[in-house]
Design an enzyme around this catalytic site. Structure first.
Site, PDB file in Angstrom:
ATOM      1  N   ARG A   1       0.765  -1.362   0.039  1.00  0.00           N
ATOM      2  CA  ARG A   1      -0.043  -0.055   0.160  1.00  0.00           C
ATOM      3  C   ARG A   1       0.949   1.228  -0.003  1.00  0.00           C
ATOM      4  O   ARG A   1       1.852   1.409   0.889  1.00  0.00           O
ATOM      5  CB  ARG A   1      -0.865  -0.224   1.260  1.00  0.00           C
ATOM      6  CG  ARG A   1      -1.719   1.375   1.306  1.00  0.00           C
ATOM      7  CD  ARG A   1      -2.910   1.309   0.543  1.00  0.00           C
ATOM      8  NE  ARG A   1      -4.021   2.159   0.884  1.00  0.00           N
ATOM      9  CZ  ARG A   1      -3.717   3.582   0.589  1.00  0.00           C
ATOM     10  NH1 ARG A   1      -2.835   3.982   0.098  1.00  0.00           N
ATOM     11  NH2 ARG A   1      -5.068   4.035   0.874  1.00  0.00           N
TER      12      ARG A   1
ATOM     13  N   GLU B   1     -10.946   5.488  -5.924  1.00  0.00           N
ATOM     14  CA  GLU B   1     -11.648   4.447  -5.920  1.00  0.00           C
ATOM     15  C   GLU B   1     -12.062   3.780  -7.223  1.00  0.00           C
ATOM     16  O   GLU B   1     -12.350   4.483  -8.144  1.00  0.00           O
ATOM     17  CB  GLU B   1     -12.698   4.093  -4.882  1.00  0.00           C
ATOM     18  CG  GLU B   1     -12.377   4.253  -3.709  1.00  0.00           C
ATOM     19  CD  GLU B   1     -11.336   3.490  -3.066  1.00  0.00           C
ATOM     20  OE1 GLU B   1     -11.506   1.864  -3.395  1.00  0.00           O
ATOM     21  OE2 GLU B   1     -10.376   3.568  -2.109  1.00  0.00           O
TER      22      GLU B   1
ATOM     23  N   ARG C   1      -1.054  -5.540   4.718  1.00  0.00           N
ATOM     24  CA  ARG C   1      -0.309  -4.894   3.632  1.00  0.00           C
ATOM     25  C   ARG C   1       0.734  -4.273   4.003  1.00  0.00           C
ATOM     26  O   ARG C   1       0.631  -3.568   5.138  1.00  0.00           O
ATOM     27  CB  ARG C   1      -1.267  -4.002   2.637  1.00  0.00           C
ATOM     28  CG  ARG C   1      -2.469  -4.523   2.160  1.00  0.00           C
ATOM     29  CD  ARG C   1      -3.171  -3.715   1.410  1.00  0.00           C
ATOM     30  NE  ARG C   1      -3.855  -2.751   2.100  1.00  0.00           N
ATOM     31  CZ  ARG C   1      -4.788  -1.994   1.769  1.00  0.00           C
ATOM     32  NH1 ARG C   1      -5.069  -1.842   0.493  1.00  0.00           N
ATOM     33  NH2 ARG C   1      -5.071  -0.998   2.798  1.00  0.00           N
TER      34      ARG C   1
END
Length: 179
Positions: free
Chosen positions: A50, A58, A92
């Protein structure tokens, strides 16, 4: 016997966790999930990354597809240097991503394809400066009159989801169509 087992297990888990956070490493980018999440190979396993200080639009949001496309062009199939900062709640690795001397994190913001994510990178002042410059130039998502930040988009999307009323049994909603 069990004491030795737990001691060995503790040492192995410490090594695994520290391996994720131990300095920069290089690997080939094998997947781009969206503009701010990629997968990079390390020890023959894909590691989800990330991007630190960056929040891209998004999927389904203005400039979401362009941010993903830009990230793909920049990093997919290439060797990337990963400078880990932290690990998020989804497991992540949160990191700076470099392709040669170019920071993917900074380029996304410079091109107006991402917001500076102040909440999770409050001291990344260079990202703030790049966002301010992109806004002033009106490039990328800053060309829109009132762009919606991804965290607000996610919040609104989450509120729209229909939830099963408490008085209806769960089994009525568990059937999945085989097609």
């Amino acid at each position: 016997m069990m004491r030795h087992f737990f001691k060995a297990l503790s040492i192995i888990s410490i090594i695994c966790v520290s391996a994720i956070h131990s300095g920069a490493w290089v690997g080939k980018c094998v997947a781009v999930a969206d503009g701010d999440t990629i997968s990079v190979m390390r020890y023959k396993k894909p590691i989800k990354i990330r991007l630190y200080g960056v929040d891209c639009p998004e999927r389904g949001q203005d400039f979401g597809a362009k941010a993903k496309q830009f990230t793909s062009i920049m990093v997919f199939g290439k060797q990337a240097r990963i400078d880990p900062i932290d690990e998020d709640r989804y497991g992540r690795v949160v990191a700076w991503v470099w392709i040669g001397d170019v920071s993917l994190n900074r380029e996304l913001i410079r091109q107006g394809l991402a917001w500076y994510y102040r909440r999770y990178a409050p001291t990344a002042f260079d990202l703030f400066r790049l966002e301010t410059e992109a806004k002033a130039k009106g490039i990328g998502l800053w060309s829109l009159p009132k762009p919606t930040p991804p965290w607000e988009f996610r919040k609104a999307k989450h509120k729209k989801r229909w939830k099963r009323p408490w008085y209806l049994p769960k089994y009525l909603f568990s059937y999945r169509h085989p097609g």
